[in-house]
Design a protein around this motif. Structure first.
Motif, PDB file in Angstrom:
ATOM      1  N   ILE A 283       6.598  16.364  15.391  1.00 10.45           N
ATOM      2  CA  ILE A 283       6.379  17.250  14.244  1.00 10.45           C
ATOM      3  C   ILE A 283       4.992  16.962  13.696  1.00 10.45           C
ATOM      4  CG2 ILE A 283       7.104  17.919  11.925  1.00 10.45           C
ATOM      5  CD1 ILE A 283       9.930  17.153  12.644  1.00 10.45           C
ATOM      6  N   CYS A 284       4.201  18.007  13.487  1.00 19.79           N
ATOM      7  CA  CYS A 284       2.879  17.870  12.881  1.00 19.79           C
ATOM      8  C   CYS A 284       3.023  18.176  11.390  1.00 19.79           C
ATOM      9  CB  CYS A 284       1.894  18.827  13.543  1.00 19.79           C
ATOM     10  SG  CYS A 284       0.203  18.661  12.920  1.00 19.79           S
ATOM     11  N   TRP A 285       2.755  17.168  10.552  1.00 19.98           N
ATOM     12  CA  TRP A 285       2.947  17.282   9.108  1.00 19.98           C
ATOM     13  C   TRP A 285       1.651  17.757   8.451  1.00 19.98           C
ATOM     14  CZ3 TRP A 285       7.878  16.878   7.579  1.00 19.98           C
ATOM     15  CH2 TRP A 285       8.766  16.239   8.460  1.00 19.98           C
ATOM     16  N   HIS A 286       1.759  18.806   7.666  1.00 22.20           N
ATOM     17  CA  HIS A 286       0.600  19.474   7.084  1.00 22.20           C
ATOM     18  C   HIS A 286      -0.116  18.590   6.065  1.00 22.20           C
ATOM     19  CE1 HIS A 286      -1.711  22.718   5.092  1.00 22.20           C
ATOM     20  NE2 HIS A 286      -1.630  23.294   6.277  1.00 22.20           N
ATOM     21  N   GLY A 287      -1.441  18.623   6.096  1.00 18.96           N
ATOM     22  CA  GLY A 287      -2.233  17.745   5.242  1.00 18.96           C
ATOM     23  C   GLY A 287      -2.108  18.022   3.757  1.00 18.96           C
ATOM     24  N   ASN A 288      -1.841  19.266   3.362  1.00 20.43           N
ATOM     25  CA  ASN A 288      -1.755  19.589   1.938  1.00 20.43           C
ATOM     26  C   ASN A 288      -0.546  18.958   1.259  1.00 20.43           C
ATOM     27  OD1 ASN A 288      -4.053  21.121   2.116  1.00 20.43           O
ATOM     28  ND2 ASN A 288      -2.987  23.090   2.206  1.00 20.43           N
ATOM     29  N   SER A 289       0.389  18.441   2.048  1.00 22.76           N
ATOM     30  CA  SER A 289       1.608  17.861   1.481  1.00 22.76           C
ATOM     31  C   SER A 289       1.743  16.373   1.781  1.00 22.76           C
ATOM     32  CB  SER A 289       2.832  18.607   2.027  1.00 22.76           C
ATOM     33  OG  SER A 289       2.766  19.987   1.733  1.00 22.76           O
ATOM     34  N   THR A 290       0.649  15.742   2.212  1.00 20.47           N
ATOM     35  CA  THR A 290       0.684  14.323   2.558  1.00 20.47           C
ATOM     36  C   THR A 290       0.184  13.474   1.389  1.00 20.47           C
ATOM     37  OG1 THR A 290       0.286  14.785   4.890  1.00 20.47           O
ATOM     38  CG2 THR A 290      -0.165  12.548   4.139  1.00 20.47           C
ATOM     39  N   VAL A 291       0.957  12.443   1.029  1.00 22.02           N
ATOM     40  CA  VAL A 291       0.539  11.501  -0.018  1.00 22.02           C
ATOM     41  C   VAL A 291       0.608  10.082   0.534  1.00 22.02           C
ATOM     42  CG1 VAL A 291       1.278  13.001  -1.911  1.00 22.02           C
ATOM     43  CG2 VAL A 291       2.875  11.323  -0.966  1.00 22.02           C
ATOM     44  N   ASN A 292      -0.310   9.242   0.078  1.00 15.66           N
ATOM     45  CA  ASN A 292      -0.353   7.835   0.468  1.00 15.66           C
ATOM     46  C   ASN A 292      -0.252   6.957  -0.766  1.00 15.66           C
ATOM     47  OD1 ASN A 292      -0.587   8.437   3.134  1.00 15.66           O
ATOM     48  ND2 ASN A 292      -2.714   7.833   3.352  1.00 15.66           N
ATOM     49  N   LEU A 293       0.416   5.843  -0.596  1.00 13.43           N
ATOM     50  CA  LEU A 293       0.628   4.914  -1.710  1.00 13.43           C
ATOM     51  C   LEU A 293       0.402   3.498  -1.226  1.00 13.43           C
ATOM     52  CD1 LEU A 293       1.741   4.502  -4.662  1.00 13.43           C
ATOM     53  CD2 LEU A 293       4.001   4.285  -3.616  1.00 13.43           C
ATOM     54  N   ASP A 294      -0.458   2.739  -1.937  1.00  6.43           N
ATOM     55  CA  ASP A 294      -0.663   1.319  -1.646  1.00  6.43           C
ATOM     56  C   ASP A 294       0.140   0.491  -2.633  1.00  6.43           C
ATOM     57  OD1 ASP A 294      -2.377   1.636   0.491  1.00  6.43           O
ATOM     58  OD2 ASP A 294      -4.169   1.709  -0.760  1.00  6.43           O
ATOM     59  N   ALA A 295       0.887  -0.471  -2.122  1.00  6.28           N
ATOM     60  CA  ALA A 295       1.698  -1.346  -2.961  1.00  6.28           C
ATOM     61  C   ALA A 295       1.235  -2.783  -2.770  1.00  6.28           C
ATOM     62  CB  ALA A 295       3.180  -1.211  -2.607  1.00  6.28           C
ATOM     63  N   ASN A 296       0.994  -3.480  -3.874  1.00  5.79           N
ATOM     64  CA  ASN A 296       0.567  -4.882  -3.846  1.00  5.79           C
ATOM     65  C   ASN A 296       1.244  -5.634  -4.974  1.00  5.79           C
ATOM     66  OD1 ASN A 296      -1.919  -5.013  -1.831  1.00  5.79           O
ATOM     67  ND2 ASN A 296      -2.137  -3.132  -3.033  1.00  5.79           N
ATOM     68  N   GLY A 297       1.600  -6.870  -4.704  1.00  2.00           N
ATOM     69  CA  GLY A 297       2.225  -7.654  -5.750  1.00  2.00           C
ATOM     70  C   GLY A 297       2.237  -9.130  -5.415  1.00  2.00           C
ATOM     71  N   PHE A 298       2.374  -9.958  -6.444  1.00  6.45           N
ATOM     72  CA  PHE A 298       2.512 -11.394  -6.234  1.00  6.45           C
ATOM     73  C   PHE A 298       3.408 -11.967  -7.318  1.00  6.45           C
ATOM     74  CE2 PHE A 298      -0.912 -11.292  -9.315  1.00  6.45           C
ATOM     75  CZ  PHE A 298      -0.658 -12.389 -10.126  1.00  6.45           C
ATOM     76  N   PHE A 299       3.965 -13.139  -7.022  1.00  4.45           N
ATOM     77  CA  PHE A 299       4.832 -13.837  -7.969  1.00  4.45           C
ATOM     78  C   PHE A 299       4.558 -15.326  -7.822  1.00  4.45           C
ATOM     79  CE2 PHE A 299       8.762 -16.252  -8.654  1.00  4.45           C
ATOM     80  CZ  PHE A 299       9.042 -15.904  -9.969  1.00  4.45           C
ATOM     81  N   ASN A 300       4.411 -16.015  -8.955  1.00  2.00           N
ATOM     82  CA  ASN A 300       4.135 -17.451  -8.947  1.00  2.00           C
ATOM     83  C   ASN A 300       4.956 -18.113 -10.053  1.00  2.00           C
ATOM     84  OD1 ASN A 300       2.815 -19.853  -8.162  1.00  2.00           O
ATOM     85  ND2 ASN A 300       1.473 -19.684  -9.938  1.00  2.00           N
ATOM     86  N   TYR A 301       5.780 -19.091  -9.670  1.00  2.00           N
ATOM     87  CA  TYR A 301       6.615 -19.803 -10.636  1.00  2.00           C
ATOM     88  C   TYR A 301       6.418 -21.307 -10.443  1.00  2.00           C
ATOM     89  CZ  TYR A 301      10.834 -21.676 -12.872  1.00  2.00           C
ATOM     90  OH  TYR A 301      11.696 -22.397 -13.650  1.00  2.00           O
ATOM     91  N   GLU A 302       6.038 -21.999 -11.521  1.00  2.00           N
ATOM     92  CA  GLU A 302       5.722 -23.429 -11.425  1.00  2.00           C
ATOM     93  C   GLU A 302       6.598 -24.299 -12.319  1.00  2.00           C
ATOM     94  OE1 GLU A 302       1.585 -23.904 -12.151  1.00  2.00           O
ATOM     95  OE2 GLU A 302       0.973 -22.694 -10.424  1.00  2.00           O
ATOM     96  N   GLY A 303       7.667 -23.770 -12.829  1.00  2.89           N
ATOM     97  CA  GLY A 303       8.576 -24.571 -13.630  1.00  2.89           C
ATOM     98  C   GLY A 303       8.628 -24.107 -15.080  1.00  2.89           C
ATOM     99  N   VAL A 304       8.958 -25.066 -15.973  1.00  2.00           N
ATOM    100  CA  VAL A 304       9.148 -24.750 -17.385  1.00  2.00           C
ATOM    101  C   VAL A 304       8.298 -25.686 -18.236  1.00  2.00           C
ATOM    102  CG1 VAL A 304      10.825 -24.636 -19.273  1.00  2.00           C
ATOM    103  CG2 VAL A 304      11.501 -23.941 -16.964  1.00  2.00           C
ATOM    104  N   ASP A 305       7.608 -25.105 -19.209  1.00  2.00           N
ATOM    105  CA  ASP A 305       6.873 -25.869 -20.211  1.00  2.00           C
ATOM    106  C   ASP A 305       7.855 -26.246 -21.303  1.00  2.00           C
ATOM    107  OD1 ASP A 305       5.318 -26.852 -22.270  1.00  2.00           O
ATOM    108  OD2 ASP A 305       3.673 -25.442 -21.916  1.00  2.00           O
ATOM    109  N   PHE A 306       8.338 -27.529 -21.269  1.00  2.00           N
ATOM    110  CA  PHE A 306       9.385 -27.943 -22.199  1.00  2.00           C
ATOM    111  C   PHE A 306       8.885 -28.017 -23.633  1.00  2.00           C
ATOM    112  CE2 PHE A 306      10.959 -29.505 -18.129  1.00  2.00           C
ATOM    113  CZ  PHE A 306      12.265 -29.024 -18.160  1.00  2.00           C
ATOM    114  N   ASP A 307       7.572 -28.214 -23.835  1.00  2.00           N
ATOM    115  CA  ASP A 307       7.038 -28.247 -25.203  1.00  2.00           C
ATOM    116  C   ASP A 307       7.152 -26.880 -25.853  1.00  2.00           C
ATOM    117  OD1 ASP A 307       6.406 -30.915 -24.962  1.00  2.00           O
ATOM    118  OD2 ASP A 307       4.381 -30.511 -24.201  1.00  2.00           O
TER     119      ASP A 307
END
Length: 463
Positions: A283-307
């Motif tokens: 199937i050839c998908w028409h260019g007028n209906s094509t969308v692109n999406l970039d997804a990026n993410g990060f997560f960093n957990y180093e514990g708890v600051d008890f103070d």
């Protein structure tokens, strides 16, 4: 009016989920479902399918999802694989290195076929759709342990597409013992999406948990517009077309496909060998209906600051609109079917062996189905089967029933029926089933060709 009809039928496909194929029906001579798997295998009678009910198939095929893989019985209770009493090695050894999930849907809108003096022909319209997922074993290891280590989750991919199919096909005997078949298909694309995870990993240590994700999603539908600003944050309202007439004007994606098949009959038609490749197309998908999406993410957990009583963590996830890629081409999920059949007792009983290989967008797999077919007369057939390979276990059977007297054709069937059950909250659930499907077809039979009479069960001749 034509665009309105096409849009309505295509929308049904999007809601549904390459076409489903029922392996148990491959050797059932009265069923028109078998022609979907091999265009050379003509049914014994012509037919007109009941609009909307002539052929409905829903199938979910995978190699890892089953009750016994994720639920366990401990001390009289049912617990999940996350329970501390379930050893990690016991859980992971049941799973493949790459989990594969494939969901198919096919709904027949119109369909009919008939015999001439020397060949069989058929034509119809189907709505077809599929979705698939592939993910690495480390996904489950991370969920189970969350222990120290590096978890590489790259290679997790998803894909889906739906389309309207219009076809015409023929089965032509070229010799008394050879039949060739083909279908030519015109396709109208309704929706397509593919997500590629280029980087996804997690690092777990005693000091921190770090995770990162990067990937791209490409989609196409006449419902989308691509005059958005590149780099802006994703907002669905910014890519959808609000005017229904504008959606209809952008139904411009299309393609073509073919099915090719052959059957060879030997030993006075007792031995039959067949092969086919289906859905070989794009199937050839028409260019007028094509969308692109970039997804990026990060997560960093180093514990708890008890103070302060706060978690020491940082995270961010963003999805931004990428440069539209214009028109592009996607192939269909094609399949290769190879069968051998041996008939006994004047064709009243047949033993069949079918190899079914499917080539999806992100993975492929092969299944081997053995069946015994009972032809209890000229108009009644039933089949019992078992599918091997693709991590299927014994105790998962297929069953199909086809009644095809003059004037009526009724089909019911499934490839995967579990015989081993467990109870969860007093409700029975299959233990070992990884896949499930159901097929139904209702039609009206037409005349039968003379050249096919020898293929039906014959009464014994008196001496």
């Amino acid at each position: 009016m034509k665009r309105y009809i096409i849009a309505l039928l295509a929308a049904v496909g999007v809601c549904g989920g390459a076409a489903a194929q029922i392996k148990t029906a491959y050797f059932m001579e009265g069923s028109y479902f078998r022609t979907d798997m091999n265009p050379a295998l003509a049914p014994t009678r012509g037919y007109i399918q009941m609009p909307g009910l002539g052929g409905i198939g829903v199938s979910m095929n995978n190699n890892f999802l089953s009750v016994e893989n994720f639920l366990y019985k401990r001390d009289g209770k049912v617990v999940t694989f996350l329970n501390n009493g379930i050893p990690t090695d016991d859980f992971l050894k049941k799973l493949p290195n790459t989990g594969k999930l494939d969901v198919d849907t096919q709904v027949n809108i119109l369909g009919f076929g008939g015999h001439t003096k020397k060949m069989f022909w058929n034509a119809g319209i189907n709505v077809r759709a599929n979705a698939e997922l592939a993910m690495k074993k480390d996904v489950f290891r991370l969920l189970k342990t969350l222990g120290s280590g590096h978890y590489d989750l790259t290679g997790t991919n998803v894909a889906a597409q739906s389309y309207l199919e219009m076809y015409v096909g023929f089965a032509i005997p070229i010799k008394d013992y050879i039949t060739i078949g083909f279908r030519v298909k015109g396709l109208i694309g309704a929706a397509n999406a593919k997500g590629d995870i280029t980087s996804m990993y997690a690092d777990v240590t005693d000091e921190a948990v770090r995770a990162e994700l990067a990937g791209n999603i490409r989609g196409n539908s006449p419902y989308f517009r691509n005059d958005y600003e590149v780099g802006e944050e994703f907002d669905f309202d910014k890519i959808k077309r609000g005017d229904f007439k504008d959606v209809l004007k952008n139904i411009k994606s299309g393609g073509a496909a073919v099915d090719l098949g052959v059957e060879v009959r030997l030993l006075d038609d007792r031995l039959k060998v067949s092969g086919a490749i289906t859905d070989l197309g794009f199937i050839c998908w028409h260019g007028n209906s094509t969308v692109n999406l970039d997804a990026n993410g990060f997560f960093n957990y180093e514990g708890v600051d008890f103070d302060k009583g706060d978690a020491i963590s940082d995270s961010d996830f963003n999805a931004t609109m990428a440069q539209p890629s214009g028109k592009y081409t996607s192939r269909l999920n094609c399949a290769l079917n190879l069968g051998v059949e041996y008939n006994i007792l004047n064709n009243h009983i047949a033993f069949g062996l079918l190899s079914h290989s499917k080539f999806c967008q992100t993975f492929s797999y092969t299944e081997l189905t053995a069946s015994v077919n009972f032809r209890l007369g000229r108009w009644f057939t039933t089949t019992l089967s078992h599918t091997f390979l693709n991590r299927n276990k014994l105790g998962i059977f297929g069953f199909a029933l086809n009644m095809h007297p003059a004037g009526l054709n009724l089909f019911l069937g499934a490839d995967y029926i579990g015989c081993s059950y467990a109870k969860l909250d007093n409700a029975p659930i299959p233990k070992t089933m990884k896949s499930a499907n159901f097929y139904f077809g209702l039609g009206f039979n037409l005349g039968k060709a003379k050249y096919m009479k020898s293929m039906q069960p014959q009464p014994k001749k008196r001496k």
